[in-house]
Scaffold this active site. Structure first.
Site, PDB file in Angstrom:
ATOM      1  N   ASP A   9       0.884  -1.160   0.000  1.00  0.00           N
ATOM      2  CA  ASP A   9       0.000   0.000   0.000  1.00  0.00           C
ATOM      3  C   ASP A   9       0.935   1.227   0.000  1.00  0.00           C
ATOM      4  O   ASP A   9       2.118   1.106   0.336  1.00  0.00           O
ATOM      5  CB  ASP A   9      -0.849  -0.061   1.271  1.00  0.00           C
ATOM      6  N   LEU A  10       0.444   2.395  -0.382  1.00  0.00           N
ATOM      7  CA  LEU A  10       1.351   3.553  -0.466  1.00  0.00           C
ATOM      8  C   LEU A  10       1.283   4.439   0.781  1.00  0.00           C
ATOM      9  O   LEU A  10       2.236   4.489   1.574  1.00  0.00           O
ATOM     10  CB  LEU A  10       1.013   4.366  -1.733  1.00  0.00           C
ATOM     11  N   ASP A  11       0.129   5.095   0.966  1.00  0.00           N
ATOM     12  CA  ASP A  11      -0.006   6.025   2.087  1.00  0.00           C
ATOM     13  C   ASP A  11      -0.012   5.255   3.408  1.00  0.00           C
ATOM     14  O   ASP A  11      -0.854   4.398   3.621  1.00  0.00           O
ATOM     15  CB  ASP A  11      -1.307   6.826   1.922  1.00  0.00           C
ATOM     16  N   THR A  17       1.478  10.304   3.590  1.00  0.00           N
ATOM     17  CA  THR A  17       0.778  11.407   2.918  1.00  0.00           C
ATOM     18  C   THR A  17      -0.522  11.762   3.647  1.00  0.00           C
ATOM     19  O   THR A  17      -1.179  12.732   3.282  1.00  0.00           O
ATOM     20  CB  THR A  17       0.478  11.052   1.441  1.00  0.00           C
ATOM     21  N   LYS A  45      -8.321   7.081   6.052  1.00  0.00           N
ATOM     22  CA  LYS A  45      -7.131   6.335   5.626  1.00  0.00           C
ATOM     23  C   LYS A  45      -7.509   5.107   4.793  1.00  0.00           C
ATOM     24  O   LYS A  45      -8.325   4.288   5.217  1.00  0.00           O
ATOM     25  CB  LYS A  45      -6.296   5.912   6.839  1.00  0.00           C
ATOM     26  N   ARG A  49     -11.121   8.898  -2.679  1.00  0.00           N
ATOM     27  CA  ARG A  49     -11.349  10.350  -2.573  1.00  0.00           C
ATOM     28  C   ARG A  49     -12.842  10.676  -2.447  1.00  0.00           C
ATOM     29  O   ARG A  49     -13.246  11.460  -1.594  1.00  0.00           O
ATOM     30  CB  ARG A  49     -10.763  11.046  -3.799  1.00  0.00           C
ATOM     31  N   SER A 114      -2.545   0.754  -4.330  1.00  0.00           N
ATOM     32  CA  SER A 114      -3.018   1.916  -3.561  1.00  0.00           C
ATOM     33  C   SER A 114      -4.360   2.418  -4.068  1.00  0.00           C
ATOM     34  O   SER A 114      -4.662   2.316  -5.258  1.00  0.00           O
ATOM     35  CB  SER A 114      -1.978   3.038  -3.678  1.00  0.00           C
ATOM     36  N   ALA A 115      -5.145   3.003  -3.158  1.00  0.00           N
ATOM     37  CA  ALA A 115      -6.421   3.618  -3.547  1.00  0.00           C
ATOM     38  C   ALA A 115      -6.203   4.984  -4.187  1.00  0.00           C
ATOM     39  O   ALA A 115      -7.110   5.546  -4.802  1.00  0.00           O
ATOM     40  CB  ALA A 115      -7.302   3.783  -2.311  1.00  0.00           C
ATOM     41  N   ASN A 118      -3.157   9.523  -7.181  1.00  0.00           N
ATOM     42  CA  ASN A 118      -1.928  10.318  -7.300  1.00  0.00           C
ATOM     43  C   ASN A 118      -0.677   9.484  -7.028  1.00  0.00           C
ATOM     44  O   ASN A 118       0.406  10.043  -6.824  1.00  0.00           O
ATOM     45  CB  ASN A 118      -1.969  11.489  -6.308  1.00  0.00           C
ATOM     46  N   LYS A 145     -11.068  -1.023  -1.586  1.00  0.00           N
ATOM     47  CA  LYS A 145     -10.793  -1.933  -0.479  1.00  0.00           C
ATOM     48  C   LYS A 145     -11.952  -1.787   0.517  1.00  0.00           C
ATOM     49  O   LYS A 145     -12.429  -0.670   0.685  1.00  0.00           O
ATOM     50  CB  LYS A 145      -9.471  -1.523   0.215  1.00  0.00           C
ATOM     51  N   GLU A 169       0.048  -3.432   4.550  1.00  0.00           N
ATOM     52  CA  GLU A 169      -1.076  -2.479   4.649  1.00  0.00           C
ATOM     53  C   GLU A 169      -1.148  -1.808   6.016  1.00  0.00           C
ATOM     54  O   GLU A 169      -0.866  -2.445   7.029  1.00  0.00           O
ATOM     55  CB  GLU A 169      -2.401  -3.239   4.458  1.00  0.00           C
ATOM     56  N   ASP A 170      -1.568  -0.536   6.023  1.00  0.00           N
ATOM     57  CA  ASP A 170      -1.735   0.159   7.309  1.00  0.00           C
ATOM     58  C   ASP A 170      -3.202   0.368   7.682  1.00  0.00           C
ATOM     59  O   ASP A 170      -3.486   0.830   8.780  1.00  0.00           O
ATOM     60  CB  ASP A 170      -1.043   1.536   7.268  1.00  0.00           C
TER      61      ASP A 170
END
Ligand code: B16
Ligand code: MG
Length: 217
Positions: A9-11, A17, A45, A49, A114-115, A118, A145, A169-170
């Site tokens: 996952d990214l953020d 971010t 989180k 968006r 990632s969701a 960006n 997700k 994943e966070d």
């Protein structure tokens, strides 16, 4: 089954971010005339968006027409991008680069799941794009997700079975998504919140790949 790929996952896993999402959403809430707290922001989180805006409006007790919502989401994204564009490689979370380098040396494939729409911009800005074989982001999925679509697409593009992948994943919804797709899953963050994960670590600092490869045995 041996582990052949790692999906991140990214953020909250690779970069933080969430603080920039918060600043941009809070500005919008201020303009709409209500307070949006950091605690409220926790609910956003891992969430898309559009869904984030719905949660924000729910917090403020505000109801708006669809076309207004669209404009507000676009405006929030402009404000968010202004923060993102100032990011530097120093903002990559501790231990991530070493971990990705170790993965490459050991011949494991890597992907982002990632969701965020960006994701590529963020990875380019912090100079991490080359560390991933595939990027699956919010532009390529139709189901958010906890639906496993984003991770299933990543596994398919990497050419591996889901049981051969570990997802990092966070967010609770992300962990559920990984479980729903029959992936191995490691939580990044708090053990109590992420208790559905097979293993939970606070972050990648001083963590070796061997810690996780046994999940495949
Ligand atoms: P964007 P992740 C998620 O990233 C964020 O955690 C979430 O807060 C955000 O709303 C979502 O991306 C969409 O982001 O507005 O950039 O498309 O954790 O799935 O990497
Ligand atoms: Mg996340």
């Amino acid at each position: 089954m041996d582990i052949k790929a790692l999906i991140f996952d990214l953020d909250g896993v690779v970069v933080d971010t969430a603080k920039y999402h918060y600043l941009a959403w809070k500005k919008l809430a201020d303009e709409l005339g209500f307070f949006f707290s950091e605690k409220d922001n926790e609910r956003l989180k891992g969430v898309s968006r559009v869904r984030s805006l719905e949660i924000l409006l729910e917090v403020g007790g505000v109801q708006l027409e669809e076309d207004v919502k669209k404009k507000l989401a676009a405006k929030k994204n402009e404000d968010y991008l202004a923060y993102i564009k100032k990011m530097t490689p120093d903002e990559i979370l501790p231990g991530v680069i070493n971990f990705l380098e170790e993965a490459r040396i050991r011949g494991l494939k890597t992907a982002i799941g990632s969701a965020s729409k960006n994701a590529v911009t963020i990875l380019e800005t912090v100079q991490l794009l080359d560390y991933f074989d595939e990027i699956i982001d919010g532009n390529e999925v139709s189901k958010a997700k906890p639906d496993p679509e984003v991770f299933l697409n990543a596994a398919r593009k990497l050419g591996v079975k889901t049981q051969e992948c570990i997802v990092f994943e966070d967010a609770e919804a992300g962990i559920e998504a990984a479980i729903n797709g029959a992936f191995h899953v490691v939580g990044i963050g708090d053990k109590n919140t992420l208790n559905k994960a097979e293993m939970v670590i606070p972050g990648f600092a001083e963590v070796s790949l061997d810690t996780f490869l046994k999940l495949g045995k």
